[in-house]
Design a protein around this motif. Structure first.
Motif, PDB file in Angstrom:
ATOM      1  N   PHE A   7       0.860  -1.179   0.000  1.00 46.21           N
ATOM      2  CA  PHE A   7       0.000   0.000   0.000  1.00 46.21           C
ATOM      3  C   PHE A   7       0.899   1.232   0.000  1.00 46.21           C
ATOM      4  O   PHE A   7       1.300   1.740   1.043  1.00 46.21           O
ATOM      5  CB  PHE A   7      -0.909  -0.007   1.229  1.00 46.21           C
ATOM      6  CG  PHE A   7      -1.849   1.169   1.286  1.00 46.21           C
ATOM      7  CD1 PHE A   7      -2.910   1.255   0.403  1.00 46.21           C
ATOM      8  CD2 PHE A   7      -1.676   2.184   2.220  1.00 46.21           C
ATOM      9  CE1 PHE A   7      -3.783   2.341   0.449  1.00 46.21           C
ATOM     10  CE2 PHE A   7      -2.540   3.263   2.275  1.00 46.21           C
ATOM     11  CZ  PHE A   7      -3.599   3.344   1.388  1.00 46.21           C
ATOM     12  N   ASP A   9       0.959   4.644  -0.214  1.00 51.10           N
ATOM     13  CA  ASP A   9      -0.007   5.733  -0.145  1.00 51.10           C
ATOM     14  C   ASP A   9       0.448   6.961  -0.930  1.00 51.10           C
ATOM     15  O   ASP A   9      -0.372   7.683  -1.494  1.00 51.10           O
ATOM     16  CB  ASP A   9      -0.300   6.096   1.312  1.00 51.10           C
ATOM     17  CG  ASP A   9       0.924   6.622   2.041  1.00 51.10           C
ATOM     18  OD1 ASP A   9       2.027   6.109   1.791  1.00 51.10           O
ATOM     19  OD2 ASP A   9       0.771   7.552   2.858  1.00 51.10           O
ATOM     20  N   VAL A  87      -7.093  -3.115  -1.323  1.00 45.36           N
ATOM     21  CA  VAL A  87      -7.444  -1.950  -0.509  1.00 45.36           C
ATOM     22  C   VAL A  87      -8.933  -1.922  -0.200  1.00 45.36           C
ATOM     23  O   VAL A  87      -9.755  -2.487  -0.923  1.00 45.36           O
ATOM     24  CB  VAL A  87      -7.052  -0.626  -1.217  1.00 45.36           C
ATOM     25  CG1 VAL A  87      -5.539  -0.552  -1.423  1.00 45.36           C
ATOM     26  CG2 VAL A  87      -7.782  -0.459  -2.538  1.00 45.36           C
ATOM     27  N   PRO A 115      -5.429   0.018   3.475  1.00 41.02           N
ATOM     28  CA  PRO A 115      -5.167  -1.398   3.201  1.00 41.02           C
ATOM     29  C   PRO A 115      -6.385  -2.263   3.509  1.00 41.02           C
ATOM     30  O   PRO A 115      -7.202  -1.933   4.377  1.00 41.02           O
ATOM     31  CB  PRO A 115      -3.997  -1.722   4.135  1.00 41.02           C
ATOM     32  CG  PRO A 115      -3.326  -0.412   4.381  1.00 41.02           C
ATOM     33  CD  PRO A 115      -4.414   0.603   4.384  1.00 41.02           C
TER      34      PRO A 115
END
Length: 321
Positions: A7, A9, A87, A115
């Motif tokens: 993940f 971001d 996600v 996540p």
């Protein structure tokens, strides 16, 4: 370099901003036209189309409703290109359909991503909500306090009088007693007609909005979105699900919730790093609305990451084709 399924971001955040921007553009032509359903559907279609371009394996955990009630972006719908990280997605394609239809302030397109398995699967019921901004000791106020006790505790924490506190409350008949009790403390009240995600976000920037605390009952799905925003901006939030009948309790059971009386903190609702994007549709106190120029549509987006606490405001000018 992180693994493809991490993940990331930072890399995903700009893609998320494109999703909320697309939804705002799509609903812009329906501002002030009086058609809430058309404005919402335009935002839904655009948001879904953009989500499916992202390199994610996404599942909508907060969406437009159950599958039989929402043809697109329903709870449990899989979105994304099918590769990349797994996600959770929480979204409101148009937070403030009435605000858009009537050209009133603070309509937003809102989406958050975290996540897989880290966002509360909140059923479509009411949630009793309480939020304050950053800089306070933990649990300085709580849902177990009366409204009077909350105002007094926050005033004490600020070192001010209760008359210096301003509370944001959704204007609904169910809040008549709450409003009367808060006013009896001497505190001011900012009543909003819709859009309690924005109402909670206002607490995070009291120097700009003048709002110190949010309280009252609103949609539980919007509570998760608001918690996502506060996790990025800073601030504390609590929510407790409210049930009017057995059908609503059944919805909670279907979402895997067994403790119907549990109080969820901000970090219970959003357990891991989250990214959040909101684009203005109508002018508001958080971001300005869509601005139409002869050859362009211009939007303002607030894009935030809880991992770094970064808050980015972006202006996007898109040629009209």
């Amino acid at each position: 370099m992180p693994a493809p399924k991490d993940f990331n971001d930072r890399m995903l955040s700009l893609g998320l901003a494109r999703v909320s921007e697309a939804a705002a553009h799509a609903s812009a032509t329906l501002i002030g036209r009086g058609d809430e359903k058309a404005a919402d559907q335009a935002a839904v279609n655009a948001m879904r189309d953009q989500l499916n371009k992202l390199d994610i394996k996404g599942v909508v955990v907060i969406g437009e409703g159950e599958r039989d009630e929402a043809p697109m972006l329903y709870i449990g719908e899989e979105v994304g290109a099918g590769n990349g990280p797994e996600v959770d997605i929480a979204l409101d394609p148009l937070e403030g359909t009435t605000l858009t239809a009537k050209d009133m302030p603070n309509a937003l397109t809102v989406i958050a991503m975290a996540p897989r398995g880290t966002m509360l699967h909140a059923p479509d019921v009411y949630m009793d909500k309480l939020a304050i901004g950053p800089g306070y000791d933990k649990d300085v106020v709580s849902l177990d306090m009366s409204p009077t006790e909350r105002v007094e505790a926050l005033a004490k924490a600020q070192g001010v009088k209760t008359t210096d506190i301003t509370v944001c409350i959704l204007e609904r008949p169910r809040h008549e007693d709450l409003i009367a009790e808060v006013r009896a403390t001497g505190a001011g009240i900012r009543l909003i007609t819709d859009g309690d995600v924005a109402g909670v976000m206002h607490c995070a920037e009291p120097e700009l909005t003048g709002i110190d605390m949010y309280m009252g009952a609103g949609g539980a799905p919007e509570g998760v979105l608001a918690a996502s925003a506060l996790k990025c901006m800073g601030g504390q939030m609590w929510g407790r699900l409210m049930f009017r009948n057995d059908d609503e309790k059944g919805r909670a059971a279907n979402a895997g919730i067994t403790d119907l009386d549990r109080i969820y903190s901000r970090d219970d609702m959003v357990q891991a790093d989250v990214i959040f994007s909101a684009t203005g549709v109508t002018n508001g106190s958080i971001v300005r609305g869509v601005k139409r120029e002869p050859k362009f549509l211009e939007t303002e987006t607030i894009l935030m990451r809880s991992k770094t606490g970064s808050v980015r405001r972006m202006i996007y000018r898109n040629p009209i084709r």
